[in-house]
Design an enzyme around this catalytic site. Structure first.
Site, PDB file in Angstrom:
ATOM      1  CG  HIS A 131      -2.821  -1.732 -11.221  1.00 41.53           C
ATOM      2  ND1 HIS A 131      -2.626  -2.374 -12.430  1.00 41.53           N
ATOM      3  CD2 HIS A 131      -3.896  -2.356 -10.663  1.00 41.53           C
ATOM      4  CE1 HIS A 131      -3.546  -3.308 -12.596  1.00 41.53           C
ATOM      5  NE2 HIS A 131      -4.325  -3.322 -11.535  1.00 41.53           N
ATOM      6  CG  HIS A 171      -5.421   1.526 -12.725  1.00 43.70           C
ATOM      7  ND1 HIS A 171      -4.758   0.856 -13.723  1.00 43.70           N
ATOM      8  CD2 HIS A 171      -6.154   0.590 -12.097  1.00 43.70           C
ATOM      9  CE1 HIS A 171      -5.090  -0.427 -13.690  1.00 43.70           C
ATOM     10  NE2 HIS A 171      -5.927  -0.612 -12.719  1.00 43.70           N
ATOM     11  CG  HIS A 176      -6.244  -6.440  -7.717  1.00 47.39           C
ATOM     12  ND1 HIS A 176      -7.473  -5.834  -7.767  1.00 47.39           N
ATOM     13  CD2 HIS A 176      -5.543  -5.904  -8.760  1.00 47.39           C
ATOM     14  CE1 HIS A 176      -7.514  -4.984  -8.775  1.00 47.39           C
ATOM     15  NE2 HIS A 176      -6.343  -4.989  -9.399  1.00 47.39           N
ATOM     16  CG  HIS A 191     -10.796  -4.356 -15.972  1.00 51.41           C
ATOM     17  ND1 HIS A 191     -11.548  -4.972 -15.021  1.00 51.41           N
ATOM     18  CD2 HIS A 191      -9.500  -4.594 -15.629  1.00 51.41           C
ATOM     19  CE1 HIS A 191     -10.752  -5.575 -14.151  1.00 51.41           C
ATOM     20  NE2 HIS A 191      -9.506  -5.370 -14.502  1.00 51.41           N
ATOM     21  CE1 TYR A 240      -8.242  -8.151 -10.456  1.00 52.36           C
ATOM     22  CE2 TYR A 240      -9.989  -8.564 -12.030  1.00 52.36           C
ATOM     23  CZ  TYR A 240      -9.172  -7.684 -11.355  1.00 52.36           C
ATOM     24  OH  TYR A 240      -9.289  -6.345 -11.574  1.00 52.36           O
ATOM     25  CD  GLU A 276      -5.932  -6.765 -12.901  1.00 49.36           C
ATOM     26  OE1 GLU A 276      -5.465  -5.932 -12.108  1.00 49.36           O
ATOM     27  OE2 GLU A 276      -6.816  -6.499 -13.735  1.00 49.36           O
TER      28      GLU A 276
HETATM   29 FE   LIG Z   1      -6.214  -4.237 -11.376  1.00 47.73          FE
END
Ligand SMILES: [Fe+2]
Length: 304
Positions: A150, A197, A211, A243, A252, A262
């Site tokens: 992503h 996502h 990112h 997260h 990261y 990431e």
């Molecule tokens: Fe991410």
């Protein structure tokens, strides 16, 4: 799943092409699949298409464009009309504008970033093949993610960006961050698959890159990714954590040009009827860094 299959590629602008190739091959662990002029093409070991990352030599870091793969030419033509109707200026790039790629449509999204949709790209396969494959090939290097997973971008008008992705491109919104009164969207997480996502936005300057997320198997692989970064003396911005948003596990870090990367694992799956989860701005730090519950300053200021 709709007409858009997945995030297919990111073209990243890098300052020192050779240093970047060294990083993306030895630290991230991608394979070089082609090179032409000022561009180098790479893919992760578990990806079938010719490339998912293009490094373009430039004097400014950032993202040239993100490309999403569409299921066929009919879907591409249908989407092209809808994008024009929404008011986006659109151009068609012809076959072989870049290596191994067929035709693509290119347009500016409401946050000022360039996006391309395409269906045609050379498929090169993986080293384990598709007949009785082993789970992974020998000789992997670095973090060796399965795939580009992503990307996250910044922009000002996230309401319009969200409407564009939902109504025009058929994404579903899995999560959003709003002001406490619910009036303003300050984060939007969008999926065109059943992942948590495929693309996300946080409020910030238009046309900036936050990112690129690369998918690894699990929590241990996220930890190992951070070990590999330290071994290679790569700056780690956020050490392994979880997260709240997406429930993914993460670390990261930065490429040599300052583009943030990431290593991301897990996260729930979502379907088209997934109810959008809302995080309010007062809990934003918990949403992003679930354990520390504090923002990392560079995380919102360091953009390319
Ligand atoms: Fe991410």
């Amino acid at each position: 799943m709709g007409d858009i299959l997945r995030i297919g590629r990111l073209e990243l602008r890098v300052l020192d092409l050779e240093k970047s190739v060294d990083y993306y091959t030895n630290v991230i662990g991608l394979e070089v699949t082609g090179r032409e002029g000022d561009r180098v093409y790479l893919k992760a070991w578990d990806e079938y298409d010719h490339h998912s990352i293009i490094l373009q030599k430039s004097d400014q870091a950032g993202m040239d464009h993100m490309g999403f793969k569409v299921k066929d030419i009919y879907a591409l033509e249908k989407l092209e009309k809808k994008i024009e109707q929404f008011g986006c200026t659109l151009t068609r790039s012809s076959e072989n504008t870049r290596l191994a790629e067929g035709e693509a449509i290119r347009f500016k999204i409401p946050t000022g970033h360039y996006m391309e949709l395409y269906t045609d790209i050379k498929q090169v396969g993986t080293r384990v093949g598709v007949i009785n494959p082993h789970p992974w090939p020998d000789g992997l290097k670095g973090i060796a993610p399965h795939r580009l997973d992503h990307c996250l971008l910044t922009g000002d008008d996230l309401e319009t960006a969200t409407r564009f992705y939902k109504e025009v491109l058929g994404f579903h919104q899995t999560e959003r961050i709003t002001t406490v009164d619910g009036e303003v969207t300050i984060g939007s997480f969008l999926s065109c698959t059943n992942k948590a996502h495929d693309l996300a936005f946080v409020k910030g300057p238009d046309a900036k890159f936050h990112h690129a997320g690369f998918y690894v198997d699990n929590w241990y692989e996220v930890l190992k990714a951070a070990d590999i970064l330290t071994k290679h003396d790569v700056q780690v911005e956020v050490t392994p954590t979880r997260h709240g948003i997406t429930r993914g596990q993460t670390t990261y870090f930065y490429d040599p040009s300052g583009n943030r990367n990431e290593a991301f694992a897990s996260g729930y799956i979502s379907y088209a009827d997934f109810p959008t989860i809302t995080w309010t701005e007062d809990k934003i730090a918990t949403g992003i860094f679930y354990h520390r519950r504090e923002m990392v300053e560079t995380f919102s200021t360091s953009l390319t």
